[in-house]
Design a protein around this motif. Structure first.
Motif, PDB file in Angstrom:
ATOM      1  N   PRO A   1    -103.847 -39.581 -68.264  1.00 30.53           N
ATOM      2  CA  PRO A   1    -104.234 -41.249 -67.946  1.00 30.53           C
ATOM      3  C   PRO A   1    -104.446 -41.629 -66.514  1.00 30.53           C
ATOM      4  N   GLY A   2    -104.264 -40.555 -65.552  1.00 32.70           N
ATOM      5  CA  GLY A   2    -104.390 -40.898 -64.075  1.00 32.70           C
ATOM      6  C   GLY A   2    -103.131 -41.915 -63.726  1.00 32.70           C
ATOM      7  N   ARG A   3    -102.893 -42.265 -62.470  1.00 29.48           N
ATOM      8  CA  ARG A   3    -101.755 -42.975 -61.893  1.00 29.48           C
ATOM      9  C   ARG A   3    -102.251 -44.075 -60.928  1.00 29.48           C
TER      10      ARG A   3
ATOM     11  N   GLU B   1    -103.594 -31.648 -55.467  1.00 30.94           N
ATOM     12  CA  GLU B   1    -103.541 -32.203 -54.138  1.00 30.94           C
ATOM     13  C   GLU B   1    -102.499 -33.223 -54.518  1.00 30.94           C
ATOM     14  N   ASN B   2    -102.705 -34.232 -55.580  1.00 29.74           N
ATOM     15  CA  ASN B   2    -101.509 -35.086 -55.973  1.00 29.74           C
ATOM     16  C   ASN B   2    -100.661 -34.310 -56.726  1.00 29.74           C
ATOM     17  N   MET B   3     -99.368 -34.200 -56.084  1.00 29.64           N
ATOM     18  CA  MET B   3     -98.300 -33.293 -56.411  1.00 29.64           C
ATOM     19  C   MET B   3     -97.119 -34.027 -57.038  1.00 29.64           C
TER      20      MET B   3
ATOM     21  N   ARG C   1    -120.994 -40.372 -60.168  1.00 31.52           N
ATOM     22  CA  ARG C   1    -121.220 -41.292 -59.309  1.00 31.52           C
ATOM     23  C   ARG C   1    -120.192 -42.268 -59.595  1.00 31.52           C
ATOM     24  N   PRO C   2    -119.432 -42.470 -58.151  1.00 30.01           N
ATOM     25  CA  PRO C   2    -118.478 -43.526 -58.264  1.00 30.01           C
ATOM     26  C   PRO C   2    -118.387 -44.674 -59.069  1.00 30.01           C
ATOM     27  N   GLY C   3    -117.305 -45.031 -59.801  1.00 25.25           N
ATOM     28  CA  GLY C   3    -117.529 -46.412 -60.227  1.00 25.25           C
ATOM     29  C   GLY C   3    -118.555 -46.485 -61.732  1.00 25.25           C
TER      30      GLY C   3
ATOM     31  N   THR D   1     -98.912 -32.069 -49.046  1.00 25.87           N
ATOM     32  CA  THR D   1     -97.630 -32.009 -48.211  1.00 25.87           C
ATOM     33  C   THR D   1     -97.400 -33.358 -47.703  1.00 25.87           C
ATOM     34  N   HIS D   2     -97.916 -34.225 -48.254  1.00 26.03           N
ATOM     35  CA  HIS D   2     -97.720 -35.743 -47.868  1.00 26.03           C
ATOM     36  C   HIS D   2     -97.669 -36.773 -48.874  1.00 26.03           C
ATOM     37  N   THR D   3     -97.049 -37.534 -48.804  1.00 22.31           N
ATOM     38  CA  THR D   3     -96.739 -39.057 -49.537  1.00 22.31           C
ATOM     39  C   THR D   3     -97.215 -40.130 -48.671  1.00 22.31           C
ATOM     40  N   PHE D   4     -98.285 -40.422 -48.611  1.00 25.24           N
ATOM     41  CA  PHE D   4     -99.107 -41.430 -47.916  1.00 25.24           C
ATOM     42  C   PHE D   4     -98.315 -41.585 -46.401  1.00 25.24           C
ATOM     43  N   GLY D   5     -98.163 -42.633 -45.976  1.00 28.33           N
ATOM     44  CA  GLY D   5     -97.447 -42.809 -44.785  1.00 28.33           C
ATOM     45  C   GLY D   5     -96.011 -42.431 -44.614  1.00 28.33           C
TER      46      GLY D   5
ATOM     47  N   PRO E   1     -93.859 -29.149 -51.845  1.00 28.73           N
ATOM     48  CA  PRO E   1     -93.896 -28.835 -50.347  1.00 28.73           C
ATOM     49  C   PRO E   1     -93.246 -30.107 -49.626  1.00 28.73           C
ATOM     50  N   ARG E   2     -93.361 -31.430 -50.241  1.00 27.62           N
ATOM     51  CA  ARG E   2     -92.823 -32.472 -49.465  1.00 27.62           C
ATOM     52  C   ARG E   2     -91.371 -32.619 -49.654  1.00 27.62           C
ATOM     53  N   GLY E   3     -91.032 -31.947 -51.032  1.00 26.68           N
ATOM     54  CA  GLY E   3     -89.352 -32.282 -50.936  1.00 26.68           C
ATOM     55  C   GLY E   3     -88.855 -31.167 -50.201  1.00 26.68           C
TER      56      GLY E   3
HETATM   57  P1  MGD Z   1    -106.282 -41.293 -56.778  1.00 21.87           P
HETATM   58  O1  MGD Z   1    -105.577 -40.892 -55.459  1.00 21.87           O
HETATM   59  O2  MGD Z   1    -106.785 -42.315 -56.835  1.00 21.87           O
HETATM   60  O3  MGD Z   1    -105.371 -40.938 -57.999  1.00 21.87           O
HETATM   61  O4  MGD Z   1    -103.048 -39.521 -57.350  1.00 21.87           O
HETATM   62  P2  MGD Z   1    -104.205 -39.960 -58.699  1.00 21.87           P
HETATM   63  O5  MGD Z   1    -103.445 -40.429 -59.621  1.00 21.87           O
HETATM   64  O6  MGD Z   1    -104.798 -38.644 -58.684  1.00 21.87           O
HETATM   65  O7  MGD Z   1    -107.089 -40.065 -57.005  1.00 21.87           O
HETATM   66  C1  MGD Z   1    -107.975 -39.387 -56.189  1.00 21.87           C
HETATM   67  C2  MGD Z   1    -109.018 -38.575 -56.718  1.00 21.87           C
HETATM   68  O8  MGD Z   1    -110.095 -39.704 -57.722  1.00 21.87           O
HETATM   69  C3  MGD Z   1    -109.994 -38.175 -55.999  1.00 21.87           C
HETATM   70  O9  MGD Z   1    -110.105 -36.498 -55.970  1.00 21.87           O
HETATM   71  C4  MGD Z   1    -111.256 -38.952 -55.694  1.00 21.87           C
HETATM   72  O10 MGD Z   1    -112.194 -37.965 -55.444  1.00 21.87           O
HETATM   73  C5  MGD Z   1    -111.199 -39.238 -57.026  1.00 21.87           C
HETATM   74  N1  MGD Z   1    -112.114 -40.375 -57.619  1.00 21.87           N
HETATM   75  C6  MGD Z   1    -112.402 -41.319 -56.644  1.00 21.87           C
HETATM   76  N2  MGD Z   1    -113.393 -42.535 -57.221  1.00 21.87           N
HETATM   77  C7  MGD Z   1    -113.626 -41.804 -58.254  1.00 21.87           C
HETATM   78  C8  MGD Z   1    -114.331 -42.449 -59.289  1.00 21.87           C
HETATM   79  O11 MGD Z   1    -114.968 -43.553 -59.407  1.00 21.87           O
HETATM   80  N3  MGD Z   1    -114.348 -41.715 -60.560  1.00 21.87           N
HETATM   81  C9  MGD Z   1    -113.721 -40.575 -60.567  1.00 21.87           C
HETATM   82  N4  MGD Z   1    -113.871 -39.959 -61.810  1.00 21.87           N
HETATM   83  N5  MGD Z   1    -112.881 -40.122 -59.778  1.00 21.87           N
HETATM   84  C10 MGD Z   1    -113.003 -40.746 -58.469  1.00 21.87           C
HETATM   85  C11 MGD Z   1    -102.278 -40.509 -56.934  1.00 21.87           C
HETATM   86  C12 MGD Z   1    -100.936 -40.500 -57.404  1.00 21.87           C
HETATM   87  O12 MGD Z   1    -100.397 -39.145 -56.691  1.00 21.87           O
HETATM   88  C13 MGD Z   1    -100.021 -41.529 -57.043  1.00 21.87           C
HETATM   89  S1  MGD Z   1    -100.319 -43.143 -57.397  1.00 21.87           S
HETATM   90  C14 MGD Z   1     -98.781 -41.522 -56.397  1.00 21.87           C
HETATM   91  S2  MGD Z   1     -97.862 -42.537 -55.802  1.00 21.87           S
HETATM   92  C15 MGD Z   1     -98.315 -40.051 -56.093  1.00 21.87           C
HETATM   93  N6  MGD Z   1     -98.669 -40.184 -54.520  1.00 21.87           N
HETATM   94  C16 MGD Z   1     -98.771 -38.657 -53.879  1.00 21.87           C
HETATM   95  C17 MGD Z   1     -98.695 -38.641 -52.498  1.00 21.87           C
HETATM   96  O13 MGD Z   1     -98.846 -39.382 -52.024  1.00 21.87           O
HETATM   97  N7  MGD Z   1     -99.096 -37.321 -52.174  1.00 21.87           N
HETATM   98  C18 MGD Z   1     -98.938 -36.287 -52.888  1.00 21.87           C
HETATM   99  N8  MGD Z   1     -99.080 -35.025 -52.451  1.00 21.87           N
HETATM  100  N9  MGD Z   1     -99.052 -36.473 -54.331  1.00 21.87           N
HETATM  101  C19 MGD Z   1     -98.886 -37.797 -54.769  1.00 21.87           C
HETATM  102  N10 MGD Z   1     -98.708 -37.627 -56.197  1.00 21.87           N
HETATM  103  C20 MGD Z   1     -99.080 -39.227 -56.796  1.00 21.87           C
END
Ligand code: MGD
Ligand code: SF4
Length: 742
Positions: free
Chosen positions: A333-335, A215-217, A256-258, A617-621, A86-88
C-alpha cells in the motif's frame, strides 16, 4: 537471493561504504538463518525499543562503565527478531552527539534570529507555564496546538487532554500516510495504520508502486521482503527510478511521475477483460463490480501506455504476472503517499486492485492483526478533553474523510486571515516543522503570529531556532516511556527503559510534561511518581510479571488466526459490510466513486519534476547529524538522468557525476549546492533527492549546509480534496552549475 546479498546490493547501491564499514557487523545477522549473539561485552544489557524511526523495533542496549557500547536487535521482539536496521544500530551516534541540546534555552532576540540564553529548568518551565496560562486566559485552552511525532509524545498528548485542547496533530498523517488511510478506509472500512498489516513473508508476487523498500527501511518489512525473495517471491516495481527493489524485480515499470492511476486502471482492465479476477471472492465480498467493469472497459494497456510512458506489452504482461499469483499477490500500500493531490484516489485504485486479486484477508495479502490491551493508569480525575482530535472538533479544513488532525491545518489555523484562524500557541515535540510542512514561507508566517512556541527536542533542529523556549529531552536510551503495543501478527507489549542516566541537563519527556502540568494547575492529572511507576502500575493491572517484562523488554501475547487460511472469516468495516469497489460514500460527497486518471500539470521548459525518498541509513532530518550514520551516507545527492545531463541549459558542457549544482525551483527557491549523481537509473523528466538534508540549523554542526533540502523547494503543494493531504511532488527544478571541482 539471500538476505545478505539483497542487503549488500541495497547498501552498495546507496552507499557502498555501508557493507564495508564497522556498521555492517551490527547490521542484520550476516547469515539469515542465524541471529547474531546479542551477548554483552559490557556490565549489563537493557532491553528497550528503538526511536531512530517510528517503527519501534526491540533493542538491547549494552552498557559498560556507564556508557552504551552498542545497540543490537532484541531476539524476543517480534518487530526486530534479533536484528536492527542500520539506523537502529547507530543509536549511540545520537546519544553521544556533541551537538545535542544540553540545557534549556530561552530566546533573547527576534524569532528566527536563533539567539538564546541558557537558563535553569526552573526558569524555563516557569516561563512556559506563565505563557500557557496567559494564552488560556486570553484565548481559551483550544488556542494551543501540539505537534507530536514519536512515542515520547504520549506524555504531551496526555497534557493536552488535561489542558482541554483537541488540537494534536503530526505531519505523519496529512504529509505522509493519510491518503492511503483514507483510500483503504473507503474501500475496506478500515485504515491500515502502522505497522501495516501486510503479509510480505508469504506473498509470491509483491508489487511496489513507488514504495522503495530496501532504501525505505522498515526493519521487519525489509527482513520479510528479503526472506520472501529468498524463497522465490518475485517483485514488480513501478517507479520512475531504478530503485534498489527495481534492481531485484522481475518487472520494472519506469512510469512517468503522476500517472500511476492510469496504470492501475489498465491493470484492472486486463484482469477484468481476461477474467483473471477472483470472481468467487468478489461475488461474496464486494460491491460495485459491474460499475468497475464498465469504468475500466476502454482503459486498455494501449490507452495507459500513451499516458504512463510504459509499453503496453509490459503493462499487459505484468498484469498477468500479478494475477497469476493471487491471492498471495501483494499490492504494497505504500506509506509516504502525499504526492500529487489525487492520492486518496490512487490509494483507492491500489486497494481495488488488491480486491480483484482476492488478497484482502488472505495469506500473502492483507491480514488482520491483533493488539494486546493494557489497562490505563487510574488518574482518578476526568479529563477535560477526550482528545479525539479531528473527529471531535474539525481541524481538518472540511476535508470529509480526514481521519486525524491535519498538521498543515494547524499551521493554517495559526495564520491570520485563514478561515480557521484561532491558534496562538504551539508545543512541538520531535517534529522539525520547518522541513516537515509544505511551504516554509507559510510555516514561518504562522510562527511569527504565535504568542508562544515551545519545542521539546533532543537536537537543535531548525524549529528550535524559531522557538521562544527550547526544552532539551534526553534520547530514548536515557529514558522511560509508555508501553508500546501496536497491532501485529504476534501481539506484544514493549517497554522503553533507561539504559544510562540522562546526559548533560537533558530530561525525559514524562518529567517535562509532569513539571509543566504542575505549573499550570494540572498536577492532579499526573499522579505518578515517574514513568517507571506508571508503566509498572499498568503492567500490574494487566496481571503481567513486571520483573520478567523488564528483563525481556517485551511481553508476548496469544497468537490468533490472522487470515482466512488460518480460519479467520473476512469481515469488512464498511457500512455495507462489503468491499466498496464503487464507493457510495465518495459519490455522496461529490467525488469520483471509482478513481479516474486526471493529467497532472507539467513543469516549465528545462525543469525536472522533483521527487523525494529515503536512504537506508537515515530517517530524514532526525539522523543527518549522526556521525555514525553519516559514515556510509554523509550527504544527499541529486539523481539526474545521464542523457539529460549531457545538455543541460546553462551548463558549458555535460554535467559530470559528483559535480555540485544548485537546484532552483519554478518559483525561484534555491537549495544546495548538492552533488549530482548522473545515472541511467532515473527517467529524464524528473530528479530525485533523499529527504532531510540541506539543514539550516547552525547548531547541527555536522549536518549544517550539507546537501540540498527538498522541503526548501516545495513552495507549491496540491491539497487532496478528500482528506486534506498535501501532495508535494508538484514542484519542478532546474539545475545551475556551481563549479567544476567535484
Ligand atoms: P516515498 O518516500 O514517497 O515513500 O517511504 P515510501 O513509502 O517508500 O517513495 C519514494 C519512491 O517513490 C522513490 O523510489 C521514488 O522514485 C518513487 N516515486 C516518486 N514519484 C512517483 C510516482 O509518481 N509514481 C511512482 N510509481 N513512484 C514514484 C517512505 C516511508 O519510509 C516513510 S513515510 C517513513 S516515515 C519511513 N521513513 C524512513 C526514513 O526516513 N528512512 C529510511 N531509511 N526508511 C524509512 N522508512 C519509511
Ligand atoms: Fe529503529 Fe530501524 Fe527499527 Fe526504525 S526500522 S525502529 S530505525 S531499527
Amino acid at each position: 537471493l539471500t538476505r545478505r546479498q539483497f542487503i549488500q546490493i541495497g547498501g552498495a547501491a546507496v552507499g557502498g561504504g555501508v557493507v564495508a564499514s564497522g556498521l555492517a557487523s551490527r547490521w542484520w545477522g550476516l547469515d539469515r538463518n542465524r541471529v547474531e549473539d546479542p551477548g554483552t561485552d559490557g556490565d549489563r544489557v537493557v532491553a528497550s525499543y528503538c526511536e531512530l524511526c517510528f517503527w519501534g523495533c526491540g533493542v538491547l542496549a549494552h552498557v559498560k562503565d556507564g556508557r552504551v557500547t552498542k545497540v543490537t536487535g532484541n531476539p524476543d521482539h517480534p518487530l526486530s527478531k534479533g536484528r536492527l536496521c542500520p539506523r537502529g544500530a547507530g543509536a549511540t551516534g545520537l546519544l553521544y552527539d556533541p551537538d545535542r541540546l544540553k540545557r534549556p534555552l530561552v530566546r533573547t532576540q527576534k524569532r528566527g534570529a536563533d539567539v538564546f540564553e541558557e537558563v535553569s529548568w526552573d526558569a524555563a518551565l516557569n516561563k512556559v507555564g506563565e505563557g500557557l496560562l496567559e494564552l488560556k486566559r486570553r484565548h481559551g485552552p483550544e488556542a494551543l496546538a501540539l505537534f507530536s511525532h514519536g512515542s515520547g509524545g504520549t506524555w504531551f498528548k496526555h497534557f493536552m487532554k488535561a489542558w482541554g485542547s483537541p488540537n494534536v496533530g503530526a505531519p505523519s498523517y496529512a504529509q505522509c500516510r493519510g491518503p492511503r488511510e483514507a483510500g483503504y478506509l473507503l474501500t475496506y472500512g478500515t485504515p491500515l495504520g502502522s505497522p501495516e498489516p501486510i503479509d510480505l513473508a508469504h506473498a509470491r508476487v509483491i508489487t511496489l508502486i513507488g514504495s522503495h523498500l530496501g532504501e525505505n527501511m522498515h526493519n521487519t518489512q525489509v527482513q520479510d521482503l528479503a526472506d520472501a525473495i529468498g524463497s522465490g517471491a518475485q517483485l514488480v516495481v513501478v517507479d520512475p527510478r531504478f530503485s534498489v527493489a527495481a534492481s531485484k524485480a522481475r518487472y520494472w515499470l519506469p512510469i512517468r511521475p503522476g500517472t500511476d492511476i492510469a496504470l492501475l486502471l489498465a491493470w484492472m482492465n486486463v484482469l477484468v477483460e481476461e477474467k483473471r479476477c477472483d470472481a468467487e471472492y468478489l461475488a461474496q465480498h464486494a460491491n460495485g463490480l459491474e460499475e468497475l467493469k464498465a469504468h475500466v472497459a476502454g482503459k486498455t494497456p494501449e490507452w495507459a501506455a500513451a499516458i504512463t510512458g510504459v509499453k503496453a506489452e509490459l503493462i499487459r504482461d505484468s498484469a498477468r504476472f500479478i494475477a497469476a499469483a493471487r491471492p498471495a499477490s501483494l499490492i504494497h500500500p505504500g506509506r509516504h503517499t502525499t504526492w500529487y493531490g489525487d492520492d486518496t484516489q490512487r490509494a483507492r485504485a491500489m486497494a481495488i486492485l488488491a480486491a480483484l486479486l482476492g488478497s484482502w484477508g488472505r495469506r500473502g495479502g492483507y491480514l488482520t492483526f491483533n493488539k494486546m490491551g493494557l489497562p490505563p493508569y487510574k488518574v482518578g480525575k476526568e479529563m477535560p478533553h477526550g482528545g479525539k482530535g479531528a473527529a471531535d472538533k474539525p481541524r481538518n479544513g472540511g476535508y470529509p474523510v480526514a481521519g486525524e488532525v491535519i498538521a498543515s491545518g494547524l499551521c493554517d489555523a495559526a495564520t491570520p486571515g485563514h478561515a480557521l484562524y484561532d491558534l496562538k500557541g504551539w508545543m512541538v515535540y520531535g517534529c522539525n516543522l520547518i522541513q516537515a510542512l509544505p511551504s516554509r514561507k507559510q510555516t514561518i508566517e504562522a510562527i511569527q503570529n504565535l504568542d508562544l512556541l515551545v519545542s521539546i527536542d533532543v537536537l537543535p533542529a531548525e524549529i528550535c531556532g524559531w522557538s521562544d523556549v527550547v526544552l532539551p529531552e534526553c534520547s530514548y536510551l536515557e529514558r522511560e516511556d509508555d508501553v508500546l503495543a501496536p497491532p501485529w501478527r504476534e501481539p506484544f507489549l514493549a517497554l522503553r527503559q533507561e539504559a544510562v542516566p540522562p546526559l548533560h541537563e537533558s530530561k525525559p519527556g514524562w518529567w517535562i510534561a509532569k513539571e509543566l502540568a504542575g505549573r499550570v494547575g494540572l498536577g492532579d492529572y499526573f499522579p505518578w511518581k515517574d514513568a517507571r511507576e506508571y508503566v509498572d502500575a499498568r503492567l500490574t493491572l494487566g496481571r503481567h510479571d513486571v520483573a520478567e517484562a523488564r528483563r525481556r523488554g517485551v511481553v508476548l501475547g496469544k497468537v490468533g488466526p490472522v487470515c482466512e487460511e488460518e480460519g479467520l472469516a473476512i469481515e469488512l468495516g464498511t457500512d455495507s459490510k462489503k468491499i466498496e469497489l464503487h464507493s457510495e460514500e465518495l459519490k455522496r460527497l461529490g467525488f469520483d466513486p471509482i478513481p479516474n486518471y486526471v493529467p497532472q500539470e507539467e513543469g516549465p521548459a528545462g525543469h525536472f519534476r522533483l521527487l523525494m525518498g529515503r536512504a537506508p541509513t537515515h530517517t530524514f532530518g532526525r539522523t543527518v547529524n549522526n556521525r555514525l550514520l553519516a559514515e556510509p551516507y554523509p550527504e544527499n545527492e541529486v539523481w539526474v538522468n545521464a542523457e539529460a545531463a549531457k545538455a543541460l541549459p546553462g551548463f558549458p558542457g555535460p554535467l559530470r557525476n559528483g559535480e555540485r549544482v544548485w537546484l532552483v525551483n519554478q518559483d525561484g527557491a534555491r537549495s544546495g549546492p548538492v552533488r549530482a549523481k548522473v545515472t541511467q537509473r532515473i527517467r529524464d523528466d524528473c530528479v530525485f533527492l533523499v529527504h532531510g538534508w540541506g539543514q539550516g540549523a547552525k547548531r547541527l554542526r555536522y549536518a549544517h549546509g550539507k546537501g540540498a533540502s527538498d522541503a526548501e523547494l516545495v513552495t507549491r503543494y496540491k491539497v487532496d480534496p478528500i482528506m486534506g493531504g498535501t501532495g508535494m511532488s508538484v514542484n519542478f527544478v532546474r539545475l545551475e552549475p556551481v563549479g567544476r571541482t567535484a
